[in-house]
Each structure stands twice: as structure tokens, then as C-alpha cells.
Design a protein around this motif. Structure first.
Motif, PDB file in Angstrom:
ATOM      1  N   LYS A   1      -5.359   6.211   2.432  1.00 41.03           N
ATOM      2  CA  LYS A   1      -5.315   5.127   1.523  1.00 41.03           C
ATOM      3  C   LYS A   1      -6.227   5.286   0.452  1.00 41.03           C
ATOM      4  O   LYS A   1      -5.902   5.059  -0.725  1.00 41.03           O
TER       5      LYS A   1
ATOM      6  N   GLN B   1      -8.856  -1.996  -4.428  1.00 42.70           N
ATOM      7  CA  GLN B   1      -8.248  -1.528  -2.954  1.00 42.70           C
ATOM      8  C   GLN B   1      -9.431  -1.904  -2.181  1.00 42.70           C
ATOM      9  O   GLN B   1     -10.336  -2.379  -2.375  1.00 42.70           O
TER      10      GLN B   1
ATOM     11  N   SER C   1      -5.158   6.009  -3.445  1.00 41.25           N
ATOM     12  CA  SER C   1      -5.728   5.149  -4.353  1.00 41.25           C
ATOM     13  C   SER C   1      -6.604   5.499  -5.619  1.00 41.25           C
ATOM     14  O   SER C   1      -6.289   4.941  -6.909  1.00 41.25           O
TER      15      SER C   1
ATOM     16  N   ASN D   1       1.068  -1.248  -0.139  1.00 38.97           N
ATOM     17  CA  ASN D   1       0.142   0.031   0.013  1.00 38.97           C
ATOM     18  C   ASN D   1       0.918   1.235   0.091  1.00 38.97           C
ATOM     19  O   ASN D   1       0.813   2.216   0.696  1.00 38.97           O
TER      20      ASN D   1
END
Length: 319
Positions: free
Chosen positions: A271, A258, A275, A235
Motif C-alpha cells: 500500500k 493515504q 502510494s 486503494n
């Protein structure tokens, strides 16, 4: 990632701000902070990790708590599959008639245990984090429990089994929860599971960069396998982009780009912000190349693809 989350939360991120940042977090009401994080990450739901072998968690579930519908459950089986000596003792203390040798009746009791927890938490899937040394089939308790309890349960219940492969636990024990590492896995085990149980659904993500292409090729060969997420050490933006391009080129949109894996809640903010931007860049390139071939692109088709990559494909697979 940390700086992105702090920025989205409206906090100053200078070198001398740490005490003020910590104080701000201490002052946040839990419920509103959860909503704030989910709003900033643009999430409608989060898939959890729920272990019956965690005493604190088991105590909560035993009290039949009020559920927040935004949090979906995943039944975690690490101790059951990787540490039968201790897991068996727990099951026995909870009233399940199991033995050290994993007799046929013990496997039936494990299935009863899984059914009880299915009723208790209504999981979306079962899950386990596995070391890079995981092999299947093998002459060990992991294979026996998989073959004679977990997989039959998944077959009967229709629940997928999520395999997260490649973690090396406690590489540096002094770091405690932060001391885990990774290793390249032998994915022949995954091939064997999918081939042997084509009526059972498997989800998979792998931790090592070196395993990603092989995983995609396996995903092309088995309709009962769905690949998901950029887990843990994958990640990071450069590897997320590499993996997303690789998966699109080998799998089309039949994967989940994801997932909501996060040890600390506000990690979902960076995150998903990172993404989504990477997905925009990668999809823009791919749609540009596609249009240059003369293939007609429509808003409807693009929306369908994005929905599939962001969860619709996963939900359809799990049904």
C-alpha cells in the motif's frame, strides 16, 4: 499488491511457491514480523480499529495490556450507531443503564460509556463505517445517538469523528469477511453534520469513486472536515493517482494522501510502496507546472508539503 509485498519480504513469487510462502509466514515471530512490515512500509505508527463490541478485543483491553506505542487507537462505533438493539443489550450487560427507546438518560449513559473507553484505550479519534444509504438528519436511532451522545462527546473531548462512508455489508454472504461491496453515497449527510457542528472535527473518506469530487468540494467549504486516505476498493494504483491529483487541485495539501488501513498487516507494504511512488509522480507534475509560472520552489517548501500529505496535517487537525 500481493506480489509487491512478497517481493519486498524477499520471497519468490513463482506459480509453484504458495506452499513455501505459507510455511515462511507460519515461521515468522510476531514481534519481528511487525517490525519488518513497518520498516518495509517506512511507517513510524499505525492507526488501528478498536471495537468494544468485539468480544476478543474487549477481553484484551479489559486486562489493561502493555501497549506497543507504534499502534495508535481508534474507537470504532459501528454497532452502537448501526445496530442499537444489540449494542444496547451489550451496554446494559456491562452496567450501563440504557433502554430501547434511547431516553435522555440512555444518551447520557452512552456518553459515560464513551468516556470510559476513552480512558481505557486513549483513542486518536472515534470512527464508524457507514452504508451508502446513511442519511443525517433522519428519524432513526443513528441520528439520535449521533446528535445526543456521540457528537456531544466529541465536542467535549475534542476528539474527531471519522466517517468512512459507502460500504455495503455482506453483498455476497458466502464470502464472509470478503463479501462486502460498495455504493455511491449521498454526501448531503456529511454536509449537514459539518454545518450543524462547526465546533466538532470530522474526518472522512468515501468508498465510491463517484463520490470523490463531491467530497473534495465539501472539504473546501468546511474547516472542521479533514479528508484522508484511499480506502479499500479505491486503494488501486489508477484510482489512487486520480484521487491524489483531484485532491491536490481542489484542496492543495490540506488532506492526508493515504492511511494505514489494512486487514492483513503485510498489506501496508504494498500500500505504501505503491502510494509513495504515485505521490512522487503526481507531485513532480504539479511542481513542474508551478515552477513554469515563476513560483519559487524550495526544498523546505517541498518537505513541508510532503510532511503534511503523509500525516503532519492529520496530526495538526486532530490536536
Amino acid at each position: 499488491g500481493v506480489l509487491t509485498s512478497l517481493n519486498k519480504l524477499g520471497l519468490e513469487t513463482g506459480a509453484n511457491q504458495l506452499p513455501a510462502i505459507r510455511q515462511w509466514f507460519r515461521e515468522q515471530p510476531l514481534e519481528s514480523f511487525v517490525s519488518q512490515c513497518m520498516d518495509l512500509a517506512n511507517l513510524r505508527a499505525i492507526c488501528m480499529t478498536n471495537s468494544p463490541f468485539d468480544p476478543q478485543e474487549k477481553n484484551v483491553w479489559d486486562q489493561n495490556p502493555t501497549r506497543d506505542e507504534r499502534f495508535l487507537t481508534g474507537l470504532r462505533l459501528d454497532p452502537l450507531l448501526l445496530d442499537w438493539n444489540n449494542a444496547g443489550k451489550h451496554l446494559k450487560s456491562w452496567g450501563y443503564e440504557v433502554d430501547e427507546n434511547l431516553s435522555d438518560s440512555s444518551c447520557q449513559e452512552i456518553i459515560r460509556f464513551l468516556n470510559d473507553w476513552k480512558q481505557k484505550i486513549n483513542p486518536l479519534y472515534l470512527m464508524v463505517s457507514l452504508p451508502p444509504t446513511f442519511s443525517y438528519p433522519a428519524n432513526d436511532t443513528t441520528t439520535k445517538i449521533l446528535k445526543e451522545a456521540v457528537i456531544p462527546f466529541c465536542r467535549d473531548s475534542g476528539l474527531p469523528l471519522a466517517l468512512m462512508i459507502g460500504v455495503k455489508r455482506a453483498v455476497n454472504p458466502s464470502l464472509q469477511l470478503a463479501g462486502d461491496g460498495l455504493g455511491r453515497a449521498d454526501l448531503v449527510a456529511l454536509e449537514s453534520l459539518c454545518a450543524e457542528n462547526q465546533d466538532v472535527k470530522f474526518l472522512c473518506t468515501v468508498l465510491s469513486r463517484e463520490n470523490q469530487q463531491e467530497l473534495c468540494v465539501i472539504g473546501r467549504k468546511f474547516r472542521n472536515l479533514h479528508i484522508f486516505g484511499c480506502w479499500w476498493f479505491t486503494n488501486i494504483p489508477s484510482i489512487i493517482e486520480e484521487m491524489t491529483r483531484l485532491r491536490l487541485e481542489l484542496l492543495g495539501t490540506s488532506f492526508t494522501a493515504q492511511h494505514s488501513d489494512a486487514r492483513v498487516l503485510d498489506q501496508v507494504i504494498y500500500k505504501w510502496n505503491h502510494s509513495r511512488q504515485i505521490m512522487i509522480d503526481v507531485l513532480t507534475d504539479k511542481y513542474t507546472h508551478l515552477s513554469q509560472t515563476g513560483w519559487p520552489l524550495t526544498d523546505q517548501a517541498i518537505q513541508r508539503d510532503v510532511n503534511n500529505l503523509l500525516g503532519a496535517g492529520f496530526e495538526e487537525f486532530c490536536r
